[in-house]
Design an enzyme around this catalytic site. Structure first.
Site, PDB file in Angstrom:
ATOM      1  N   GLU A  65      19.204 -26.937   2.338  1.00  0.00           N
ATOM      2  CA  GLU A  65      19.708 -27.957   3.408  1.00  0.00           C
ATOM      3  C   GLU A  65      21.043 -28.638   3.094  1.00  0.00           C
ATOM      4  O   GLU A  65      20.909 -29.884   3.209  1.00  0.00           O
ATOM      5  CB  GLU A  65      18.157 -29.166   3.770  1.00  0.00           C
ATOM      6  CG  GLU A  65      17.150 -28.401   4.049  1.00  0.00           C
ATOM      7  CD  GLU A  65      16.211 -29.437   4.579  1.00  0.00           C
ATOM      8  OE1 GLU A  65      16.562 -30.337   4.600  1.00  0.00           O
ATOM      9  OE2 GLU A  65      15.131 -28.759   5.189  1.00  0.00           O
TER      10      GLU A  65
ATOM     11  N   GLU B  52      10.269 -23.716   4.263  1.00  0.00           N
ATOM     12  CA  GLU B  52       9.806 -25.005   4.489  1.00  0.00           C
ATOM     13  C   GLU B  52       9.285 -25.095   6.067  1.00  0.00           C
ATOM     14  O   GLU B  52       9.821 -24.834   6.723  1.00  0.00           O
ATOM     15  CB  GLU B  52      10.594 -26.384   4.293  1.00  0.00           C
ATOM     16  CG  GLU B  52      10.770 -26.791   2.908  1.00  0.00           C
ATOM     17  CD  GLU B  52      11.390 -27.850   2.620  1.00  0.00           C
ATOM     18  OE1 GLU B  52      11.598 -28.897   3.286  1.00  0.00           O
ATOM     19  OE2 GLU B  52      12.463 -27.953   1.680  1.00  0.00           O
TER      20      GLU B  52
END
Ligand code: GBH
Length: 479
Positions: free
Chosen positions: A171, A381
């Site tokens: 991320e 995720e």
């Protein structure tokens, strides 16, 4: 009825891998043992008011000392793959020099995983930059990208014989825009141009590390994990709402996807930035480096956003941690954009539960980016925080999380039925852990952690996942 409503178990393809995810700073503790030095998160946690409850990762789940138990737990759950990250500050405490003792921890962890029949899935950077490198300028400094490639090579020297799946960054949107713009995350800087410098140098670091690892071993599977959103205009007929959705998509998704897959930043984003006196610090050759071919794209999906140029009539959703420090939005070209609640159920983070967004996201990313590049998708995720009640016998009957998990597995099977090449799912997270600016206040685990005793208890959601993995099917819809 949608495909996700089914009265009998729904088979999961045999080559689809089921796993769980964690990250170093969120679980390890032992922040100053065996030569590890401060990361930006150790330093950030000391800023008064930065983290709810004044919490830090100093002890966390004590995974550094309890990793054998945690691997045994994963084996009991039957997970096939384990996504974890290495702590840069443990591997290179000064951001430059390898620390053999720190590396040995990950070597022992990987051995234990392989003994348990669990495939290790390694992420090199899950937000814990050595503080020494922040002192030298952090991600806004170009040199940090070069340092990252050297760090990747040091980790590979010790684990390359046993780990085949490598992810450069987790991320980068969060590292750049929560770290250097809103300041909700470490290092807590609030500077729009610095956040764009950071975004570009994170991408450059990804490209350089990918080239380095590829040269060391062409057989590795290399990739990156991006957090993505599905931005829908509240009113699709309203040009301002449509433009709000375009800007969020540009800054959240395409800023990263386009240079990686197409070797160019999106023209509309560059124009938006230019209009605000902002730019990405691109030098000759950078975009070719960033576009170095990869094998895997990890998608972290929690929820989408319904966005508008007008404020919502209802109370807005608030996803940032309650800190006096945070005043700016994490979007450098996002002024005048409002997220509207859609009346969907929300988790304890006030994130909407929107599984169909995952199906749409997978279909789009596969079609527009991954498939043309021969890249395989993984949901690296997905998970939910809830205020778990502990029963008198110590059990946690987290029916909402169990249903969240079920719904998102179904959403992935829906995407597979539409032809999407997605080959794995990693629930976030194996166990409750340090939830960044929220400290220990938010629990995402399939396993409860009692932070007083460090006792781990598998929740009902963990049992549902265990059963799904064993049966290789998604359990039927409750009616
Ligand atoms: C992940 O990030 C992390 O990788 C993981 O470490 C963490 O524990 C987990 O999720 C749970 O939080 O449009 O401003 O409202 C989550 C990424 C990005 C999801 C920001 C929510 C809302 C941004 N998050 N997003 S905003």
């Amino acid at each position: 009825a949608s495909a996700s409503t089914h009265a009998s178990p729904r088979p999961i393809p045999a080559d689809f891998r089921l796993g769980v995810a964690t990250a170093a700073y969120q679980i390890e503790g032992a922040t100053h043992r065996d030569g590890r030095a401060d990361s930006i998160w150790d330093a950030f946690c000391r800023i008064p008011g930065a983290v709810v409850g004044g919490d830090s990762g100093e002890r966390a789940c004590e995974h550094y000392d309890r990793y054998r138990d945690d691997v045994a737990l994963m084996r009991e759950l039957g997970v096939q793959v384990y996504r974890f990250s290495t702590s840069w500050a443990r591997v290179q405490p000064d951001g430059r020099t390898a620390n053999a003792t720190g590396l040995d921890f990950y070597s022992r962890l990987v051995d234990d995983l392989l003994d348990a029949g669990i495939t290790p899935w390694l992420t090199l950077y899950h937000w814990d930059l050595p503080q020494a490198l922040q002192d030298a300028g952090g991600w806004p400094a170009r040199d940090t990208a070069l340092r990252f490639a050297d760090y990747a090579a040091d980790v590979h020297a010790v684990l390359g014989d046993r780990v085949t799946n490598w992810t450069s960054l987790n991320e980068p949107w969060c590292s750049a825009f929560l770290g250097y713009l809103s300041g909700e995350h470490a290092p807590g800087i609030q500077n729009p141009q610095a956040s764009l410098d950071a975004a570009h140098h994170l991408l450059l670091g990804h490209g350089l590390a990918t080239q380095r690892l590829r040269a060391l071993d062409p057989a590795l599977s290399l990739g990156i994990t991006l957090n993505m959103t599905v931005a829908d205009p509240v009113d699709p007929q309203d040009a301002d709402d449509v433009d709000a959705a375009r800007r969020i998509d540009a800054q959240h998704n395409r800023l990263f996807l386009d240079p990686i897959f197409r070797g160019a930043y999106p023209a509309d984003l560059l124009a938006d930035l230019d209009a605000r006196g902002l730019h990405l610090p691109v030098l000759d050759g950078d975009l070719a480096t960033i576009a170095t071919p990869i094998d895997a794209l990890g998608i972290n999906y929690y929820h989408g956003d319904a966005v508008s140029a007008r404020p919502p009539a209802e109370a807005p959703l608030s996803s940032a941690a309650p800190s006096e420090r945070v005043k700016l939005s994490p979007f450098p070209a996002g002024e005048g954009i409002f997220t509207h609640p859609r009346g969907l159920p929300v988790t304890a983070m006030e994130w909407e539960v929107q599984p169909e967004g995952l199906t749409r996201l997978l279909v789009r990313i596969d079609e527009e980016y991954a498939r043309p590049a021969g890249v395989t998708l993984y949901v690296t995720e997905n998970g939910a925080a809830y205020t778990d009640e502990v029963g008198p016998d110590g059990s946690v009957d987290d029916v909402e999380r169990a249903e969240f998990l079920r719904l998102h597995l179904d959403a992935i099977l829906d995407a597979i039925e539409q032809g999407v090449n997605v080959k794995g799912y990693f629930y976030w997270s194996l166990m409750d852990n340090f939830e960044w600016a929220w400290g220990y206040d938010k629990r995402f685990g399939l396993v409860r952690v009692d932070y007083e005793t460090q006792v781990r208890t598998v929740k009902a959601s963990g049992r549902l996942y265990q059963a799904a993995i064993a049966a290789r099917s998604v359990p039927p819809t409750a009616d």
